[in-house]
Design a protein around this motif. Structure first.
Motif, PDB file in Angstrom:
ATOM      1  N   LYS A 177      -3.796  -1.801 -14.067  1.00 44.16           N
ATOM      2  CA  LYS A 177      -2.446  -1.948 -13.518  1.00 44.16           C
ATOM      3  C   LYS A 177      -2.218  -0.915 -12.406  1.00 44.16           C
ATOM      4  N   GLY A 178      -1.037  -0.962 -11.786  1.00 47.88           N
ATOM      5  CA  GLY A 178      -0.717  -0.005 -10.724  1.00 47.88           C
ATOM      6  C   GLY A 178      -1.697  -0.123  -9.564  1.00 47.88           C
ATOM      7  N   ALA A 179      -2.126   1.038  -9.049  1.00 54.55           N
ATOM      8  CA  ALA A 179      -2.977   1.054  -7.855  1.00 54.55           C
ATOM      9  C   ALA A 179      -4.288   0.298  -8.056  1.00 54.55           C
ATOM     10  N   GLU A 180      -4.709   0.141  -9.324  1.00 51.52           N
ATOM     11  CA  GLU A 180      -5.996  -0.547  -9.579  1.00 51.52           C
ATOM     12  C   GLU A 180      -5.968  -2.021  -9.170  1.00 51.52           C
ATOM     13  N   VAL A 181      -4.765  -2.601  -9.040  1.00 49.71           N
ATOM     14  CA  VAL A 181      -4.697  -4.019  -8.665  1.00 49.71           C
ATOM     15  C   VAL A 181      -3.934  -4.226  -7.351  1.00 49.71           C
ATOM     16  N   GLU A 182      -3.626  -3.129  -6.641  1.00 53.17           N
ATOM     17  CA  GLU A 182      -2.853  -3.280  -5.404  1.00 53.17           C
ATOM     18  C   GLU A 182      -3.763  -3.605  -4.228  1.00 53.17           C
ATOM     19  N   MET A 183      -3.223  -4.343  -3.284  1.00 48.90           N
ATOM     20  CA  MET A 183      -3.974  -4.713  -2.087  1.00 48.90           C
ATOM     21  C   MET A 183      -4.188  -3.462  -1.240  1.00 48.90           C
ATOM     22  N   PRO A 184      -5.425  -3.050  -0.997  1.00 48.97           N
ATOM     23  CA  PRO A 184      -5.626  -1.821  -0.233  1.00 48.97           C
ATOM     24  C   PRO A 184      -5.306  -2.013   1.260  1.00 48.97           C
ATOM     25  N   SER A 185      -4.887  -0.931   1.909  1.00 51.73           N
ATOM     26  CA  SER A 185      -4.597  -0.962   3.358  1.00 51.73           C
ATOM     27  C   SER A 185      -5.318   0.201   4.028  1.00 51.73           C
ATOM     28  N   PRO A 186      -6.649   0.172   4.092  1.00 48.67           N
ATOM     29  CA  PRO A 186      -7.348   1.360   4.593  1.00 48.67           C
ATOM     30  C   PRO A 186      -7.108   1.615   6.086  1.00 48.67           C
ATOM     31  N   GLU A 187      -7.004   2.895   6.412  1.00 58.08           N
ATOM     32  CA  GLU A 187      -6.717   3.270   7.805  1.00 58.08           C
ATOM     33  C   GLU A 187      -7.868   2.894   8.739  1.00 58.08           C
ATOM     34  N   TRP A 188      -9.145   3.022   8.242  1.00 59.21           N
ATOM     35  CA  TRP A 188     -10.273   2.700   9.126  1.00 59.21           C
ATOM     36  C   TRP A 188     -10.185   1.259   9.603  1.00 59.21           C
ATOM     37  N   LEU A 189      -9.573   0.388   8.754  1.00 66.33           N
ATOM     38  CA  LEU A 189      -9.491  -1.027   9.089  1.00 66.33           C
ATOM     39  C   LEU A 189      -8.228  -1.329   9.894  1.00 66.33           C
ATOM     40  N   LEU A 190      -7.088  -0.899   9.362  1.00 68.80           N
ATOM     41  CA  LEU A 190      -5.808  -1.325   9.926  1.00 68.80           C
ATOM     42  C   LEU A 190      -5.266  -0.375  10.988  1.00 68.80           C
ATOM     43  N   GLY A 191      -5.755   0.858  10.989  1.00 66.89           N
ATOM     44  CA  GLY A 191      -5.269   1.825  11.990  1.00 66.89           C
ATOM     45  C   GLY A 191      -6.062   1.746  13.285  1.00 66.89           C
TER      46      GLY A 191
END
Ligand SMILES: Cc1cc2nc3c(=O)[nH]c(=O)nc-3n(C[C@H](O)[C@H](O)[C@H](O)COP(=O)(O)OP(=O)(O)OC[C@H]3O[C@@H](n4cnc5c(N)ncnc54)[C@H](O)[C@@H]3O)c2cc1C
Length: 430
Positions: free
Chosen positions: A385-399
Motif C-alpha cells: 500500500k501507499g508509495a509501494e503502489v503509487e505511479m512513480p514520476s522520476p525526475e530523470w524521465l519527466l524533468g
C-alpha cells in the motif's frame, strides 16, 4: 551556458536540409514541427486519406509538456485534457491502498492526458499552420539512398531528400525495408481492454455505483488485483470517461487499435471484484481488445548508408504502463532537428549517428521503466500500500528537456564519433 539557439525559431529553410517524414502520427508531426523551427525544409507523407479522430486516452509526460508549452499550444491542449488532482488506488475488494496527489505542474511543466484524436488534431493543425506540406493518402513502399541523398517511393513517385525519417508506427514497413528486420512480435502475455465514451449518454452520472466519476469534475481511480490493473478517468469536467484494464492474455491475434473486445470477456476479468469495477466497465458501448506484444530492442535505428532513420513506435514500441510511448516519440524528433541544425547539411550523416547516440539509452531506460510499473501493479503483495503502489514520476524521465539536452551534448557526441568511429550504442544494464 544555455545554447543561443535553444527555444529559438530559425529562419525558414535556413539550413538547406530537406527532410522527408513518413507517417503523421505524433512522432512524425513533432519531428516536422521542430525541423521547421530549426530551419529545415520538411515534407510529410501519411497513409490515411483524411484526418480521423482515432484511439482513446493518451498521455504526454511533462518532459513533452514543456515542448508543447514552448510551441505555444497550452491554451489549445489544456481545455481538452483531463484535470486530475489525485489517483485513488484500491485492491480488488475496493479497499483503498493509496490516494496519490498530483500538482498541476511537475518539474516545471504540465502533464497532458486526453483523447488521442483530439490532441492529434491540434498537432496536425499546428504543423500545417507552420507551412509544412502534409500529403495524405500516400503509401510509402520503397526506401533507398546513395552517398549524397536518400529517397522514398510513395504512390509510385520517387521523392528525394537529405534525410528520410520512418515514423510509420508499431507495424513499421520502414523497419523491414530499411533495416532488413522481419517483424516478429512476441506475445507479452498481457492484453488491454480499453474504451472512451460519453459518460452522460451512457448513464455514468445516473448510476449510484458510478456517479462518483462525474459528480465533482474529472476523477481518476484504479484497482489492482492478481495480475490485473484497471485505471479509469474522466475528462472535460466529468463528461467523457475512459478506462483501461490490463490482464493476462496468451491469445495470439495481431495488435490493432480497432479489434473489438467482447463485454462478457471484459466482465469476467473483474468477477468477484469491487462491484464498481463491473458497473464502470459495462457502461462502455464498445471497447478495443489490444494485445500487448514485445519486440526485442533494435540494435540500431539507422540505415547502412546513414541517411534513413526510424523514430517513435517504428524504432521502439512502449508498454502502456510507461505512459511514455508518445512522449519518447516526440523527444526523438526534437533531438534530431537540433542535431541536424548543429551539424549542417554536409554532415547530416554524422548528425544522425549523434542523434542515435544521444537517444538510445534514454529510450531503453524509459521502456524498462514501463515494465517496472507493470510488475509493481501486477505482482503487488497483498499487503502492499501507499508509495509501494503509487505511479512513480522520476525526475530523470519527466524533468528532461530534450531540446536543451541536445544542444548541451551534441558537440561531445559528434566529436566522439568523429575521433573514435561510430559504435552501436550498448543497452543499459538495469
Ligand atoms: C489509429 C491509432 C490509434 C491509436 N490509439 C492510441 C490510444 O488510444 N492510446 C495510446 O496511448 N496510443 C494510441 N496509439 C499509438 C500512439 O499514437 C503511439 O504509440 C505513439 O503516439 C507513437 O506515435 P508514432 O507516431 O510513432 O506512431 P503512430 O501513432 O502509430 O503513427 C504512425 C503513422 O504512420 C502512418 N503510416 C504507416 N505506414 C505508412 C506508410 N507505408 N506510408 C505512409 N504512412 C504510413 C500511419 O497511418 C500513422 O498515422 C494509436 C495509434 C494509431 C495509429
Amino acid at each position: 551556458m544555455v545554447h543561443p539557439n535553444y527555444a529559438q525559431v530559425a529562419p525558414r529553410n535556413s539550413t538547406g536540409i530537406k527532410v522527408v517524414i513518413v507517417g503523421a502520427g505524433f512522432a512524425g508531426l513533432a519531428c516536422a514541427i521542430e525541423c521547421v523551427r530549426k530551419g529545415h525544409e520538411v515534407l510529410v507523407l501519411e497513409k490515411f486519406k483524411a484526418l480521423k479522430s482515432l484511439g482513446d486516452i493518451i498521455s504526454f509526460g511533462s518532459n513533452v509538456g514543456r515542448i508543447f508549452e514552448r510551441w505555444g499550444l497550452h491554451d489549445q491542449i489544456w481545455p481538452i485534457c483531463n484535470h486530475l488532482s489525485e489517483l485513488t488506488i484500491h485492491n480488488s475488494k475496493g479497499e483503498i491502498l493509496t490516494v496519490q496527489h498530483f500538482t498541476e505542474m511537475r518539474y516545471g511543466a504540465h502533464n497532458y492526458s486526453g483523447h488521442r484524436g483530439a490532441l492529434h488534431e491540434v498537432l496536425f493543425n499546428y504543423t500545417k499552420s507552420l507551412g509544412v506540406e502534409i500529403r495524405l493518402g500516400q503509401d510509402v513502399t520503397e526506401y533507398d539512398e546513395d552517398e549524397g541523398r536518400a529517397w522514398v517511393v510513395s504512390n509510385g513517385e520517387r521523392i528525394d531528400a537529405d534525410v528520410v525519417v520512418g515514423a510509420d508506427g508499431v507495424r513499421s514497413r520502414a523497419r523491414t525495408l530499411v533495416l532488413g528486420y522481419d517483424d516478429k512480435p512476441k506475445s507479452s502475455g498481457y492484453a488491454v481492454y480499453r474504451a472512451w465514451f460519453d459518460a452522460y449518454e451512457q448513464g455514468v452520472d445516473r448510476d449510484p455505483l458510478t456517479d462518483f466519476m462525474c459528480k465533482n469534475g474529472d476523477a481518476f481511480y484504479g484497482w489492482i488485483g492478481p495480475d490485473v490493473h484497471m485505471l479509469t478517468s474522466t475528462a472535460r469536467g466529468g463528461r467523457f470517461m475512459s478506462w483501461v484494464i490490463t490482464h493476462k492474455d496468451e491469445a495470439d491475434i495481431e495488435e490493432s487499435w480497432s479489434f473489438p473486445g467482447k463485454m462478457e470477456d471484459v466482465l469476467k476479468v473483474v468477477e468477484g471484484y469491487d462491484p464498481r469495477c463491473a458497473a464502470i466497465l459495462a457502461k462502455a458501448p464498445s471497447c478495443v481488445d489490444w494485445k500487448i506484444v514485445y519486440r526485442d530492442p533494435l540494435p540500431t535505428w539507422i540505415s547502412k548508408g546513414g541517411r534513413i532513420l526510424l523514430i517513435g513506435d517504428a524504432a521502439h514500441p512502449f508498454l502502456p504502463t510507461s505512459a511514455q510511448g508518445a512522449s519518447q516519440a516526440i523527444e526523438d524528433g526534437i533531438t534530431l532537428a537540433v542535431a541536424l541544425q548543429l551539424a549542417g547539411k554536409d554532415n547530416a550523416r554524422l548528425a544522425i549517428q549523434a542523434w542515435e547516440k544521444i537517444r538510445y539509452q534514454r529510450v531503453r531506460r524509459a521502456q524498462l521503466f514501463g515494465e517496472q510499473v507493470r510488475d509493481m501493479w501486477h505482482k503487488a503483495k497483498p499487503e502492499a500500500k501507499g508509495a509501494e503502489v503509487e505511479m512513480p514520476s522520476p525526475e530523470w524521465l519527466l524533468g528532461h528537456d530534450s531540446e536543451r539536452h541536445a544542444y548541451e551534448v551534441y558537440e561531445d557526441a559528434a566529436r566522439e564519433i568523429s575521433e573514435g568511429g561510430y559504435r552501436l550504442p550498448e543497452l543499459p544494464v538495469m
